[in-house]
Write an enzyme that holds these catalytic residues in place. Sequence first.
Site, short mmCIF file in Angstrom:
data_model
loop_
_atom_site.label_atom_id
_atom_site.label_comp_id
_atom_site.label_asym_id
_atom_site.label_seq_id
_atom_site.Cartn_x
_atom_site.Cartn_y
_atom_site.Cartn_z
N LEU A 520 0.82 -1.22 0.00
CA LEU A 520 0.00 0.00 0.00
C LEU A 520 0.85 1.26 0.00
CD1 LEU A 520 -2.74 -1.00 2.62
CD2 LEU A 520 -2.95 -0.98 0.13
N GLY A 521 2.03 1.17 0.55
CA GLY A 521 2.90 2.35 0.62
C GLY A 521 4.11 2.04 1.46
N VAL A 528 3.99 -0.81 4.21
CA VAL A 528 2.62 -1.16 4.59
C VAL A 528 2.02 -2.09 3.53
CG1 VAL A 528 0.34 -0.28 5.19
CG2 VAL A 528 2.37 1.07 5.73
N ASP A 635 6.02 13.49 13.06
CA ASP A 635 6.09 13.37 11.60
C ASP A 635 4.73 13.60 10.97
OD1 ASP A 635 7.33 13.04 9.16
OD2 ASP A 635 7.28 10.86 9.20
#
Length: 805
Positions: A520-521, A528, A635
């Site tokens: 997903l990323g 992920v 972050d």
Amino acid sequence: MRCQTLKLYYLLFFIITLSLSHSANSKSLLHLRRGASISVEDNTFITSPDNSFTCGFYAIPGSNPCWFAIWFTNSKDKTVVWTANRDRPVNSQGSRVSIGGDGTMVLTDVDGSIKWQTNTTSTDDVAAAELLNSGNLVLKNTRGHIFWQSFDFPTDTLLPSQTLTKNKRLVSSLRKGSFESGYFNLYFGNDNVLSSIFDCPETSSIYWPNPNYDIYKNGRTNYNSSRIAFLDDVGMFRSSDKLKANASDKGFGIKRRLAIDHDGNIRIHSLINSTGLWMITWQAISQPCEVHGVCGTNGICVYAPTPKCICTPGYEMNDPSDWIAGCKPTFKEALLSSPVNFLELSQTDYFGFDLYFRPNFTLEACRELCLGDTRCKAFTYRTWGNGHCYVKSALFNGIMSLDFPGSTYIKLPRSVQVSKPSIFHGSSITCDSREAEILVDSLSMYHFNRRTVRWVYIYSFCGALGAIELIFVVLGWWFLFKKHGVPASVEAGYCMISSQFRRFNYGELKKATNNFREELGRGSSGIVYKGVLADDRVVAVKRLGDVFQGQDEFWAEMTTVGKINHINLVRMWGFCSERRHRLLVYEYVDNMSLDKHIFNSSFLGWKQRFAVALGTAKGLAYLHNECLEWVIHCDVKPENILLDIEFQPKIADFGLAKLSQRDGPGSKISKIRGTQGYMAPDWALNLPITAKVDVYSYGVVVLELIKGIKLSNWAVDDTDDDEIPLKTFGMTVKEKVQCGNSSWVDSIVDQRLEGRFSRNQAATLIGIGLSCVEENRTKRPTMASVIQTLLECEDETEMQNPDKL
């Protein structure tokens, strides 16, 4: 065997039926008529017509004292909002409340003594007592005229439509779980300003609004004579001194209460109907250690990382059950007659009690000033400019904060050998958190006479019957689930229902993600993957890198992060910590991250952007102030803000700063975290990292939401393509605002919106964004104040198109 099983079932059925019949004996009244009464044994209550509130006798489980009180019917812990006799409890047997022939409501104890009564008289035509849907207990006549109401005599709680005026005050309870009057008060002072004060027999100290600022800098005014404050039905708290506050879940249909809690903070609590639990939706003081008196004289409030009390070195607790009682010296020598030393407590200050204040003073001169005054207990030296000296006559409720630029030097007899507490060396501490027992006026009151002794046998019999019932229920549960071999999946399901957080093994997650196939990323902390658990839940599994700590430390941190739950935070379902594998299991969020919806052709409309800004602020405010253990994200960026199916924001990766390996044993973050362009200057300046780094990053995200592109692409106007630093851009914006150039708002907002946005909301967001990215972190707002500002213009419906003006 089968017959025995059937007998057991029938016996269980009989006992449960008997139990239900006992509970059915409780009676609910809408009115208590004149001349009538209710007693503890009656099990009779007065309820509001909509059943939101209940009035009657209330006892803390396992204790004998009893109160005549009003509570929320549907809250899990039956939260009390008013007590008639908070400091004079009655016996839980034989006590009675009645409306006499003269129209007075009277509470009597088991011996007939009056513990409380209303101020109504025989001339008042009182017909009955009634509990209104607002939670207000009233005495009124047949025509509806009210002669007395509980709203005029508040305890620690203010309900919607109840007013706080100059003749009333809210007084906190003495400790959590008790009803006794404490030392924290919310009231209107002689200056017409709504204030909170710590008021004990030895010391009084106003702590809210901030006593270091004047009235106007606190956003208040004393030019009013009405002195009135109230909480309305949508969650807005207002007072005549221009105080404005909003619950983060502002809107109709939610049960709320405003209270001055036992720790001295003023909060709005909202009831979650599905669970019966309360959620904090606003609080006056974001840093609990700023409440004066919470740790008492000679005590120090520290963040370790949650607020805790410790004694000043050389002192010990007066009362092991009560921190407000403070600490006493462990030494017998008088500071006047014995040689002394000074012990430095870095980044520590004490509230008030300044004998002297000397600006532009040297540390040595300040020390000599304290040595020369027999009244001096310590001196505080602040490293502002050339240094400021404060000589203290008392050590009232110290506070240790990384933001405090200075130290306090404690004067101690030279014969006393003490060392700094471990908190001052950067490691965590464990403090005594015992609570004091509830006190009653007279123990002799609860010795029964001959008339009441028979109740002992009756209640003993009922208690024994209840114990037998509990034993049979437990036996039945054990018999059904153990003897009959209920599948493990049912047990696992039960555990999942009772706790939505669990520990997975690596094989489960490998299978759920199909051997980590669908990515997903990815980011600096890991990759992920999409997965489907055995119970068909779609999840996002984050495979962490090698920068995270060992298995025991990881488990300890996860038990804290796993309890964090907020609608604007991605829900964590569990984790895996197995050998070298570290994985986190999150809920799957449908619409990917925010950057996918503002930096390309699939852009968000204005209402969605405003909702993202508000929801993100709520999530960060929860992390900073309201969750079980404070968390700094470190972050915040569009890639870490996910959007659900309704495009509501959910902050991801909020626990990774906490889970990352620290360089030292304490809680200070020593490794630089974040993403270039969103990082606060605090990192580069090597300042202590606080929640203000998240505020800075949030400001950058807000400005990108408005413009719709990365900040590195921003330009001052259409004719200049040179990249402009954020600081220069901010100065340009402020100049245009000061010049009254109203068209500037249209030129800065994302042109793809074609003017379809609220100018008021846009101007508000731009102002918030610029204030959040101030280089001086003391000028940045808190997330709580950001929420309040956004809520005030949330209902703005102006959607203008400049082409049609």
